[in-house]
Design a protein around this motif. Sequence first.
Motif, PDB file in Angstrom:
ATOM      1  N   PRO A   1     -31.040  46.268  75.873  1.00  0.00           N
ATOM      2  CA  PRO A   1     -29.794  45.742  76.437  1.00  0.00           C
ATOM      3  C   PRO A   1     -28.756  46.842  76.529  1.00  0.00           C
ATOM      4  CG  PRO A   1     -30.022  45.082  74.149  1.00  0.00           C
ATOM      5  CD  PRO A   1     -31.323  45.709  74.544  1.00  0.00           C
ATOM      6  N   PRO A   2     -27.849  46.759  77.496  1.00  0.00           N
ATOM      7  CA  PRO A   2     -26.770  47.748  77.582  1.00  0.00           C
ATOM      8  C   PRO A   2     -25.998  47.817  76.276  1.00  0.00           C
ATOM      9  CG  PRO A   2     -26.784  46.314  79.514  1.00  0.00           C
ATOM     10  CD  PRO A   2     -27.745  45.726  78.528  1.00  0.00           C
TER      11      PRO A   2
ATOM     12  N   ARG B   1     -23.208  30.408  77.502  1.00  0.00           N
ATOM     13  CA  ARG B   1     -24.260  30.939  78.375  1.00  0.00           C
ATOM     14  C   ARG B   1     -23.872  32.328  78.875  1.00  0.00           C
ATOM     15  NH1 ARG B   1     -28.459  29.674  81.741  1.00  0.00           N
ATOM     16  NH2 ARG B   1     -28.464  30.659  83.780  1.00  0.00           N
ATOM     17  N   HIS B   2     -22.614  32.460  79.333  1.00  0.00           N
ATOM     18  CA  HIS B   2     -22.180  33.768  79.834  1.00  0.00           C
ATOM     19  C   HIS B   2     -22.198  34.809  78.721  1.00  0.00           C
ATOM     20  CE1 HIS B   2     -20.209  36.794  82.205  1.00  0.00           C
ATOM     21  NE2 HIS B   2     -19.175  36.845  81.376  1.00  0.00           N
ATOM     22  N   LEU B   3     -21.738  34.419  77.527  1.00  0.00           N
ATOM     23  CA  LEU B   3     -21.733  35.344  76.400  1.00  0.00           C
ATOM     24  C   LEU B   3     -23.149  35.777  76.057  1.00  0.00           C
ATOM     25  CD1 LEU B   3     -20.283  36.857  74.168  1.00  0.00           C
ATOM     26  CD2 LEU B   3     -20.333  34.773  72.788  1.00  0.00           C
ATOM     27  N   SER B   4     -24.083  34.837  76.108  1.00  0.00           N
ATOM     28  CA  SER B   4     -25.474  35.176  75.835  1.00  0.00           C
ATOM     29  C   SER B   4     -25.994  36.188  76.853  1.00  0.00           C
ATOM     30  CB  SER B   4     -26.334  33.911  75.860  1.00  0.00           C
ATOM     31  OG  SER B   4     -27.704  34.230  75.693  1.00  0.00           O
ATOM     32  N   CYS B   5     -25.630  35.992  78.118  1.00  0.00           N
ATOM     33  CA  CYS B   5     -26.068  36.920  79.163  1.00  0.00           C
ATOM     34  C   CYS B   5     -25.461  38.303  78.956  1.00  0.00           C
ATOM     35  CB  CYS B   5     -25.688  36.372  80.534  1.00  0.00           C
ATOM     36  SG  CYS B   5     -26.648  34.929  81.061  1.00  0.00           S
ATOM     37  N   VAL B   6     -24.209  38.347  78.501  1.00  0.00           N
ATOM     38  CA  VAL B   6     -23.560  39.629  78.231  1.00  0.00           C
ATOM     39  C   VAL B   6     -24.271  40.342  77.090  1.00  0.00           C
ATOM     40  CG1 VAL B   6     -21.454  40.709  77.332  1.00  0.00           C
ATOM     41  CG2 VAL B   6     -21.306  38.988  79.139  1.00  0.00           C
ATOM     42  N   GLU B   7     -24.567  39.627  76.023  1.00  0.00           N
ATOM     43  CA  GLU B   7     -25.185  40.247  74.855  1.00  0.00           C
ATOM     44  C   GLU B   7     -26.596  40.750  75.151  1.00  0.00           C
ATOM     45  OE1 GLU B   7     -25.081  37.864  71.360  1.00  0.00           O
ATOM     46  OE2 GLU B   7     -22.893  38.002  71.118  1.00  0.00           O
ATOM     47  N   THR B   8     -27.300  40.063  76.026  1.00  0.00           N
ATOM     48  CA  THR B   8     -28.671  40.460  76.333  1.00  0.00           C
ATOM     49  C   THR B   8     -28.759  41.405  77.522  1.00  0.00           C
ATOM     50  OG1 THR B   8     -28.963  38.474  77.691  1.00  0.00           O
ATOM     51  CG2 THR B   8     -29.656  38.356  75.373  1.00  0.00           C
ATOM     52  N   GLY B   9     -27.624  41.685  78.166  1.00  0.00           N
ATOM     53  CA  GLY B   9     -27.617  42.626  79.272  1.00  0.00           C
ATOM     54  C   GLY B   9     -27.878  42.020  80.628  1.00  0.00           C
TER      55      GLY B   9
ATOM     56  N   ALA C   1     -25.759  40.165  82.164  1.00  0.00           N
ATOM     57  CA  ALA C   1     -24.474  40.097  82.869  1.00  0.00           C
ATOM     58  C   ALA C   1     -23.574  41.194  82.334  1.00  0.00           C
ATOM     59  CB  ALA C   1     -23.824  38.730  82.675  1.00  0.00           C
ATOM     60  N   ARG C   2     -22.767  41.753  83.222  1.00  0.00           N
ATOM     61  CA  ARG C   2     -21.800  42.778  82.817  1.00  0.00           C
ATOM     62  C   ARG C   2     -20.427  42.130  82.691  1.00  0.00           C
ATOM     63  NH1 ARG C   2     -18.824  47.128  86.387  1.00  0.00           N
ATOM     64  NH2 ARG C   2     -18.085  48.589  84.801  1.00  0.00           N
ATOM     65  N   PRO C   3     -19.802  42.235  81.527  1.00  0.00           N
ATOM     66  CA  PRO C   3     -18.502  41.601  81.363  1.00  0.00           C
ATOM     67  C   PRO C   3     -17.422  42.348  82.133  1.00  0.00           C
ATOM     68  CG  PRO C   3     -18.996  42.940  79.441  1.00  0.00           C
ATOM     69  CD  PRO C   3     -20.219  42.971  80.320  1.00  0.00           C
ATOM     70  N   SER C   4     -16.435  41.616  82.616  1.00  0.00           N
ATOM     71  CA  SER C   4     -15.289  42.243  83.256  1.00  0.00           C
ATOM     72  C   SER C   4     -14.437  42.927  82.194  1.00  0.00           C
ATOM     73  CB  SER C   4     -14.459  41.195  83.992  1.00  0.00           C
ATOM     74  OG  SER C   4     -13.860  40.304  83.060  1.00  0.00           O
ATOM     75  N   ARG C   5     -13.531  43.781  82.645  1.00  0.00           N
ATOM     76  CA  ARG C   5     -12.604  44.433  81.713  1.00  0.00           C
ATOM     77  C   ARG C   5     -11.797  43.400  80.948  1.00  0.00           C
ATOM     78  NH1 ARG C   5      -9.874  49.362  81.183  1.00  0.00           N
ATOM     79  NH2 ARG C   5      -7.716  49.189  80.471  1.00  0.00           N
ATOM     80  N   GLU C   6     -11.322  42.379  81.673  1.00  0.00           N
ATOM     81  CA  GLU C   6     -10.547  41.329  81.016  1.00  0.00           C
ATOM     82  C   GLU C   6     -11.376  40.605  79.970  1.00  0.00           C
ATOM     83  OE1 GLU C   6      -8.242  37.115  82.071  1.00  0.00           O
ATOM     84  OE2 GLU C   6      -9.341  38.194  83.633  1.00  0.00           O
ATOM     85  N   MET C   7     -12.646  40.365  80.274  1.00  0.00           N
ATOM     86  CA  MET C   7     -13.503  39.663  79.317  1.00  0.00           C
ATOM     87  C   MET C   7     -13.731  40.501  78.072  1.00  0.00           C
ATOM     88  SD  MET C   7     -15.133  37.088  78.302  1.00  0.00           S
ATOM     89  CE  MET C   7     -14.918  36.075  79.776  1.00  0.00           C
TER      90      MET C   7
END
Length: 284
Positions: free
Chosen positions: A5-6, A35-43, A45-51
């Motif tokens: 993961p990134p 769901r979005h957080l899970s995608c971010v943690e596993t790579g 999804a790329r979080p926005s700067r604000e996120m």
Amino acid sequence: MDLQPPRIGALLRQWRQRRRLSQLDLALAAETSARHLSCVETGRARPSREMVLRLSTALDVPLRERNALLLAAGYAPAYRESSLDDEDMAAVRSAVEVMLTAHEPYPAVLVDRCWNVLGANRGMAVLMDGVPERLLAPRPNVFRLALHPDGLAARLVNLSEVRTLFLDRLQRQVNASGDPELRALLDEVGRYPAPASDGAAGSDREPRRASPIEVPLQIRTPQGVLSMFSTMATFGAPADVTLSELAIELFYPLDEFTSAALRTRPDLDLNPASGPMLAAWQSS
């Protein structure tokens, strides 16, 4: 094919686990979906700067590490890191000097996130008397000064209690921050020899009086045993990494004997012209 993961996802997961939050808990706090957080943690999804900033705030990540999270996500840092000598920090330096000087004759010290001494007032002499130069250069560290057998530890009546308190405090900071420099400091001071028993080096220890402070700092001096406790002062709402990591530790007498002894120290020059030792250990 790189299936790792990134770095941003791995770092966010580490902070979430350090704070002992579930993905759902963190998602609710950051006003996003699990769901979005899970995608971010596993790579996935790329979080926005604000996120990244919202997650950092929800996780109470220090400003220095918030910048690291932004860089890992591919964004520029949000918080600058100034030198204490910078012109923009003049108001901070002035405030620190006022606090250090106003607290005399009682000891006060300015420290950074790793408890390195950046400045002190003249009252700190009572804690630094007899400390060898090698523990003061290039910059003193509160934990080394207190726990090294050649430092203040040699004069502490209740060294066992103080050592336990200091190591527990440092361990909690390491657990909360994950700071590798703090971890290295904990490993170092944790290897210093533990005392066999308190009071072994002298017979001046008296039965502990009733006190609201569980572990006071009890120090042997030519005037007798001085008992002190401390409070910490930090800057509110910092927007600068350096400012967010500064703290002032203020020591107070725990009894009338200590108060009188500190006020009448023959070696303490309270002439305002001599000024605090603020610049003594500032970085060049």
